[in-house]
Design a protein around this motif. Structure first.
Motif, PDB file in Angstrom:
ATOM      1  N   ASN A  59      -0.860  -9.977  13.503  1.00  0.00           N
ATOM      2  CA  ASN A  59       0.231  -9.556  12.631  1.00  0.00           C
ATOM      3  C   ASN A  59       0.448  -8.074  12.858  1.00  0.00           C
ATOM      4  O   ASN A  59      -0.482  -7.354  13.242  1.00  0.00           O
ATOM      5  CB  ASN A  59      -0.115  -9.805  11.161  1.00  0.00           C
ATOM      6  N   TYR A  60       1.675  -7.622  12.617  1.00  0.00           N
ATOM      7  CA  TYR A  60       1.976  -6.206  12.847  1.00  0.00           C
ATOM      8  C   TYR A  60       2.994  -5.679  11.854  1.00  0.00           C
ATOM      9  O   TYR A  60       3.786  -6.426  11.287  1.00  0.00           O
ATOM     10  CB  TYR A  60       2.516  -5.997  14.270  1.00  0.00           C
TER      11      TYR A  60
ATOM     12  N   VAL B 295      -0.035  -1.494  23.055  1.00  0.00           N
ATOM     13  CA  VAL B 295      -0.563  -2.444  22.081  1.00  0.00           C
ATOM     14  C   VAL B 295      -1.693  -3.251  22.716  1.00  0.00           C
ATOM     15  O   VAL B 295      -2.755  -3.430  22.122  1.00  0.00           O
ATOM     16  CB  VAL B 295       0.560  -3.369  21.536  1.00  0.00           C
ATOM     17  N   GLU B 296      -1.478  -3.708  23.957  1.00  0.00           N
ATOM     18  CA  GLU B 296      -2.514  -4.481  24.637  1.00  0.00           C
ATOM     19  C   GLU B 296      -3.788  -3.647  24.816  1.00  0.00           C
ATOM     20  O   GLU B 296      -4.902  -4.126  24.563  1.00  0.00           O
ATOM     21  CB  GLU B 296      -2.004  -4.991  25.982  1.00  0.00           C
ATOM     22  N   LYS B 297      -3.627  -2.387  25.218  1.00  0.00           N
ATOM     23  CA  LYS B 297      -4.774  -1.501  25.398  1.00  0.00           C
ATOM     24  C   LYS B 297      -5.521  -1.306  24.072  1.00  0.00           C
ATOM     25  O   LYS B 297      -6.745  -1.306  24.029  1.00  0.00           O
ATOM     26  CB  LYS B 297      -4.301  -0.159  25.959  1.00  0.00           C
TER      27      LYS B 297
ATOM     28  N   PHE C 295      -6.259  -2.280  12.140  1.00  0.00           N
ATOM     29  CA  PHE C 295      -6.277  -0.897  12.617  1.00  0.00           C
ATOM     30  C   PHE C 295      -4.849  -0.432  12.886  1.00  0.00           C
ATOM     31  O   PHE C 295      -3.922  -1.242  12.935  1.00  0.00           O
ATOM     32  CB  PHE C 295      -7.135  -0.760  13.880  1.00  0.00           C
ATOM     33  N   SER C 296      -4.682   0.866  13.033  1.00  0.00           N
ATOM     34  CA  SER C 296      -3.384   1.457  13.358  1.00  0.00           C
ATOM     35  C   SER C 296      -3.498   2.234  14.647  1.00  0.00           C
ATOM     36  O   SER C 296      -4.546   2.814  14.934  1.00  0.00           O
ATOM     37  CB  SER C 296      -2.923   2.406  12.240  1.00  0.00           C
ATOM     38  N   VAL C 297      -2.414   2.240  15.401  1.00  0.00           N
ATOM     39  CA  VAL C 297      -2.371   3.010  16.637  1.00  0.00           C
ATOM     40  C   VAL C 297      -0.978   3.620  16.768  1.00  0.00           C
ATOM     41  O   VAL C 297       0.022   2.954  16.522  1.00  0.00           O
ATOM     42  CB  VAL C 297      -2.744   2.134  17.863  1.00  0.00           C
ATOM     43  N   THR C 298      -0.932   4.910  17.092  1.00  0.00           N
ATOM     44  CA  THR C 298       0.339   5.598  17.321  1.00  0.00           C
ATOM     45  C   THR C 298       0.493   5.780  18.823  1.00  0.00           C
ATOM     46  O   THR C 298      -0.414   6.288  19.489  1.00  0.00           O
ATOM     47  CB  THR C 298       0.371   6.957  16.588  1.00  0.00           C
TER      48      THR C 298
ATOM     49  N   THR D 250       4.195   3.871  15.399  1.00  0.00           N
ATOM     50  CA  THR D 250       2.877   3.499  14.887  1.00  0.00           C
ATOM     51  C   THR D 250       2.874   2.013  14.586  1.00  0.00           C
ATOM     52  O   THR D 250       3.779   1.499  13.930  1.00  0.00           O
ATOM     53  CB  THR D 250       2.527   4.301  13.620  1.00  0.00           C
ATOM     54  N   PHE D 251       1.858   1.329  15.090  1.00  0.00           N
ATOM     55  CA  PHE D 251       1.674  -0.099  14.873  1.00  0.00           C
ATOM     56  C   PHE D 251       0.459  -0.299  13.978  1.00  0.00           C
ATOM     57  O   PHE D 251      -0.637   0.147  14.315  1.00  0.00           O
ATOM     58  CB  PHE D 251       1.427  -0.821  16.206  1.00  0.00           C
TER      59      PHE D 251
END
Length: 160
Positions: free
Chosen positions: A12-13, A45-47, A58-61, A131-132
């Protein structure tokens, strides 16, 4: 089980812009499914998913190079209005779908004439740091058929 190549990952995102505003989410919908390691997902996103486990949030920008790409300032094209899909009457600022040799592409209408329209072929989110917020819902080994086809099958994935 940690996420690695040849696994089907469901997640989910929520996608947020630079100001933290929500742009998209699949909250309350089926999770997205993809085949990890087969270029089925944005590189960033894959990384970020690599090595994560089911249940992790978690979050990633990410910079534009790892999501929708850098804006092409020469990304304007004139197309016949009959090739724009998604509405009957077009106005500047509207989003349309155009079929290309590489599949369907989302474009933004810039100018509209009687028979032709000028469109911006950049993805609407190109050039932006995004940011995801991600939640790994499920991960499993891919079937031989999924690996051969190069994509996930079933809920959230590809249906034949």
């Amino acid at each position: 089980m940690s996420i690695k190549d040849d696994m089907v990952v469901q997640f989910n995102y929520t996608l947020r812009d630079e100001a933290g505003e929500v742009l998209e989410t699949n909250e309350g919908l089926d999770p997205i499914a993809y085949l990890h390691g087969h270029d089925n997902m944005m590189p960033g996103v894959e990384k970020a998913m690599e090595g994560k486990a089911v249940g992790e949030k978690f979050s990633v920008t990410l910079p534009p190079e790892e999501t929708y790409g850098v804006r092409n300032e020469n990304g304007e094209q004139r197309v016949s209005i009959k090739h724009l899909q998604g509405a009957k009457v077009w106005k500047p600022g509207m989003r349309a779908i155009v079929s290309t040799d590489q599949g369907q592409r989302q474009v933004t209408v810039l100018k509209v004439g009687k028979f032709m329209a000028t469109v911006d072929i950049n993805h609407p989110l190109a050039g932006r740091e995004l940011t995801f917020d991600l939640e790994v819902v499920d991960a499993r080994e891919a079937t031989a058929e999924e690996i051969a086809h190069g994509h996930a099958h079933g809920v959230g994935g590809h249906h034949h």
